[in-house]
Write a protein that holds these residues in place. Sequence first.
Motif, PDB file in Angstrom:
ATOM      1  N   ASP A 129       0.826  -1.206   0.000  1.00 13.90           N
ATOM      2  CA  ASP A 129       0.000   0.000   0.000  1.00 13.90           C
ATOM      3  C   ASP A 129       0.861   1.256   0.000  1.00 13.90           C
ATOM      4  OD1 ASP A 129      -2.201  -1.600   0.066  1.00 13.90           O
ATOM      5  OD2 ASP A 129      -3.204  -0.515   1.672  1.00 13.90           O
ATOM      6  N   GLY A 130       1.980   1.215   0.735  1.00 19.41           N
ATOM      7  CA  GLY A 130       2.866   2.363   0.802  1.00 19.41           C
ATOM      8  C   GLY A 130       3.482   2.711  -0.536  1.00 19.41           C
ATOM      9  N   ALA A 133       2.151  17.165  -0.191  1.00 21.28           N
ATOM     10  CA  ALA A 133       0.942  16.337  -0.216  1.00 21.28           C
ATOM     11  C   ALA A 133       1.289  14.859  -0.020  1.00 21.28           C
ATOM     12  CB  ALA A 133       0.196  16.538  -1.532  1.00 21.28           C
ATOM     13  N   GLY A 134       2.384  14.449  -0.632  1.00 24.50           N
ATOM     14  CA  GLY A 134       2.795  13.049  -0.527  1.00 24.50           C
ATOM     15  C   GLY A 134       3.197  12.678   0.890  1.00 24.50           C
ATOM     16  N   ILE A 135       3.968  13.549   1.544  1.00 24.74           N
ATOM     17  CA  ILE A 135       4.390  13.276   2.916  1.00 24.74           C
ATOM     18  C   ILE A 135       3.177  13.253   3.854  1.00 24.74           C
ATOM     19  CG2 ILE A 135       5.659  14.217   4.892  1.00 24.74           C
ATOM     20  CD1 ILE A 135       7.792  15.153   2.902  1.00 24.74           C
ATOM     21  N   ALA A 136       2.244  14.186   3.624  1.00 23.27           N
ATOM     22  CA  ALA A 136       1.021  14.208   4.436  1.00 23.27           C
ATOM     23  C   ALA A 136       0.236  12.907   4.258  1.00 23.27           C
ATOM     24  CB  ALA A 136       0.160  15.406   4.057  1.00 23.27           C
ATOM     25  N   GLU A 137       0.178  12.427   3.020  1.00 22.64           N
ATOM     26  CA  GLU A 137      -0.546  11.183   2.752  1.00 22.64           C
ATOM     27  C   GLU A 137       0.155   9.998   3.398  1.00 22.64           C
ATOM     28  OE1 GLU A 137      -2.189   7.704   1.523  1.00 22.64           O
ATOM     29  OE2 GLU A 137      -0.086   8.164   1.055  1.00 22.64           O
ATOM     30  N   VAL A 138       1.480   9.983   3.336  1.00 23.06           N
ATOM     31  CA  VAL A 138       2.239   8.884   3.949  1.00 23.06           C
ATOM     32  C   VAL A 138       1.999   8.855   5.461  1.00 23.06           C
ATOM     33  CG1 VAL A 138       4.551   8.030   4.490  1.00 23.06           C
ATOM     34  CG2 VAL A 138       4.000   8.741   2.163  1.00 23.06           C
ATOM     35  N   ALA A 139       2.014  10.034   6.085  1.00 27.62           N
ATOM     36  CA  ALA A 139       1.780  10.108   7.535  1.00 27.62           C
ATOM     37  C   ALA A 139       0.375   9.632   7.881  1.00 27.62           C
ATOM     38  CB  ALA A 139       1.988  11.538   8.023  1.00 27.62           C
ATOM     39  N   ALA A 140      -0.612  10.152   7.151  1.00 27.97           N
ATOM     40  CA  ALA A 140      -2.002   9.755   7.417  1.00 27.97           C
ATOM     41  C   ALA A 140      -2.226   8.282   7.104  1.00 27.97           C
ATOM     42  CB  ALA A 140      -2.949  10.621   6.583  1.00 27.97           C
ATOM     43  N   GLY A 141      -1.643   7.821   6.007  1.00 30.34           N
ATOM     44  CA  GLY A 141      -1.803   6.420   5.623  1.00 30.34           C
ATOM     45  C   GLY A 141      -1.167   5.473   6.618  1.00 30.34           C
ATOM     46  N   ALA A 142       0.009   5.839   7.134  1.00 30.10           N
ATOM     47  CA  ALA A 142       0.688   4.993   8.108  1.00 30.10           C
ATOM     48  C   ALA A 142      -0.136   4.875   9.389  1.00 30.10           C
ATOM     49  CB  ALA A 142       2.078   5.551   8.422  1.00 30.10           C
ATOM     50  N   ILE A 143      -0.691   6.010   9.823  1.00 27.85           N
ATOM     51  CA  ILE A 143      -1.526   5.993  11.033  1.00 27.85           C
ATOM     52  C   ILE A 143      -2.776   5.154  10.802  1.00 27.85           C
ATOM     53  CG2 ILE A 143      -2.947   7.412  12.565  1.00 27.85           C
ATOM     54  CD1 ILE A 143      -0.888   9.676  12.097  1.00 27.85           C
ATOM     55  N   SER A 144      -3.413   5.363   9.659  1.00 28.45           N
ATOM     56  CA  SER A 144      -4.640   4.635   9.343  1.00 28.45           C
ATOM     57  C   SER A 144      -4.389   3.134   9.203  1.00 28.45           C
ATOM     58  CB  SER A 144      -5.237   5.181   8.042  1.00 28.45           C
ATOM     59  OG  SER A 144      -6.367   4.430   7.649  1.00 28.45           O
ATOM     60  N   MET A 145      -3.344   2.777   8.464  1.00 32.92           N
ATOM     61  CA  MET A 145      -3.035   1.362   8.262  1.00 32.92           C
ATOM     62  C   MET A 145      -2.604   0.704   9.576  1.00 32.92           C
ATOM     63  SD  MET A 145      -3.411   0.422   5.034  1.00 32.92           S
ATOM     64  CE  MET A 145      -2.288  -0.947   4.816  1.00 32.92           C
ATOM     65  N   ILE A 159       5.457   3.559   5.696  1.00 26.57           N
ATOM     66  CA  ILE A 159       6.324   4.743   5.564  1.00 26.57           C
ATOM     67  C   ILE A 159       7.494   4.451   4.624  1.00 26.57           C
ATOM     68  CG2 ILE A 159       7.933   6.248   6.810  1.00 26.57           C
ATOM     69  CD1 ILE A 159       6.038   5.995   9.235  1.00 26.57           C
ATOM     70  N   ILE A 160       8.136   3.302   4.825  1.00 25.72           N
ATOM     71  CA  ILE A 160       9.264   2.923   3.965  1.00 25.72           C
ATOM     72  C   ILE A 160       8.832   2.865   2.505  1.00 25.72           C
ATOM     73  CG2 ILE A 160      10.900   1.076   3.408  1.00 25.72           C
ATOM     74  CD1 ILE A 160      11.583   2.626   5.945  1.00 25.72           C
ATOM     75  N   GLY A 161       7.703   2.176   2.258  1.00 20.95           N
ATOM     76  CA  GLY A 161       7.219   2.076   0.879  1.00 20.95           C
ATOM     77  C   GLY A 161       6.769   3.415   0.329  1.00 20.95           C
ATOM     78  N   GLY A 162       6.119   4.227   1.169  1.00 24.39           N
ATOM     79  CA  GLY A 162       5.571   5.495   0.699  1.00 24.39           C
ATOM     80  C   GLY A 162       6.607   6.540   0.354  1.00 24.39           C
ATOM     81  N   LEU A 163       7.772   6.475   0.973  1.00 25.90           N
ATOM     82  CA  LEU A 163       8.820   7.466   0.697  1.00 25.90           C
ATOM     83  C   LEU A 163       9.524   7.222  -0.640  1.00 25.90           C
ATOM     84  CD1 LEU A 163      10.460   7.929   4.222  1.00 25.90           C
ATOM     85  CD2 LEU A 163       8.930   9.509   3.011  1.00 25.90           C
ATOM     86  N   VAL A 164       9.476   5.990  -1.124  1.00 25.61           N
ATOM     87  CA  VAL A 164      10.187   5.645  -2.365  1.00 25.61           C
ATOM     88  C   VAL A 164       9.734   6.504  -3.553  1.00 25.61           C
ATOM     89  CG1 VAL A 164      10.570   3.823  -4.086  1.00 25.61           C
ATOM     90  CG2 VAL A 164      10.754   3.304  -1.641  1.00 25.61           C
ATOM     91  N   PRO A 165       8.421   6.581  -3.853  1.00 28.23           N
ATOM     92  CA  PRO A 165       8.011   7.392  -5.012  1.00 28.23           C
ATOM     93  C   PRO A 165       8.182   8.892  -4.796  1.00 28.23           C
ATOM     94  CG  PRO A 165       6.093   6.535  -3.871  1.00 28.23           C
ATOM     95  CD  PRO A 165       7.265   5.876  -3.256  1.00 28.23           C
ATOM     96  N   LEU A 166       8.423   9.316  -3.563  1.00 30.09           N
ATOM     97  CA  LEU A 166       8.566  10.746  -3.279  1.00 30.09           C
ATOM     98  C   LEU A 166      10.005  11.238  -3.362  1.00 30.09           C
ATOM     99  CD1 LEU A 166       6.113  11.116  -0.250  1.00 30.09           C
ATOM    100  CD2 LEU A 166       5.641  11.495  -2.670  1.00 30.09           C
ATOM    101  N   VAL A 167      10.963  10.319  -3.364  1.00 33.50           N
ATOM    102  CA  VAL A 167      12.383  10.704  -3.396  1.00 33.50           C
ATOM    103  C   VAL A 167      12.721  11.596  -4.587  1.00 33.50           C
ATOM    104  CG1 VAL A 167      14.733   9.805  -3.668  1.00 33.50           C
ATOM    105  CG2 VAL A 167      13.180   8.750  -2.018  1.00 33.50           C
ATOM    106  N   PRO A 168      12.273  11.269  -5.816  1.00 37.55           N
ATOM    107  CA  PRO A 168      12.596  12.150  -6.950  1.00 37.55           C
ATOM    108  C   PRO A 168      12.079  13.577  -6.780  1.00 37.55           C
ATOM    109  CG  PRO A 168      11.857  10.027  -7.750  1.00 37.55           C
ATOM    110  CD  PRO A 168      11.585  10.046  -6.281  1.00 37.55           C
TER     111      PRO A 168
END
Length: 251
Positions: A42-43, A67-79, A175-184
Amino acid sequence: MANQNQNGYADLEKQMLILHDHEEKHFMSSEIVRDVILGVSDGLTVPFALAAGLSGADVSSSIILIAGIAEVAAGAISMGLGGYLAAKSEADHYMKELKREQDEIIAVPDTEAAEVAEILSQYGAEPHEYGPVVNALRRNPQAWLDFMMKFELGLEKPDPMRAVQSAMTIAFSYIIGGLVPLVPYMLIPNATRAVVASVILTIVALMIFGFAKGHFTGTQPFKSALQTAFIGAIASAAAYSIAKLFQAYHH
């Protein structure tokens, strides 16, 4: 002869202990792998699709990153919360069934003993073989209760820390998975170029993750890698296309 019997019983007890330890480790590791797969998959996919969609709307890399970091934070909490509640529900269900089974052993022991005999007969045991086992269990109510929970209801006693461990594992994996697409987007100011790098990086990450998932779950690793990457690509392409359609409509 007595020494041989004692040695035989000792070897049998040792083998049973080793088997028990092996089953417990296998059971726990399978749950951890499941949580990691859930979080990382999911991340990698959701923030990837979000970033691609915002890129299609022609916004800057900084906005996509925020927006991506906010989504990762919210998604991590929700998941993580979802994993906690799921594990907690399993533990509550186990305790409820444990209490019910305990009451039945006290209230209707003959019926429960007959159920033990029926279970053992399904494994090919004859009456003269399972009779002593039934009697032995009746003399040990705790072992009888454990037997009924495992073999009648198919329930394993949950780890008391399982809910917290599941929540932490899923959230951290997300969080680990979600940060990957945001690195660029952290490194490339131009969103158009950043989205291309994000797509390449995330597809590669999805393929690596899919391969690892296939290896741990016992499925074909290469097939799992292609399937995982394909799902991620479809999600991001759909989000990007929808953003472009809305942008064209409003223009």
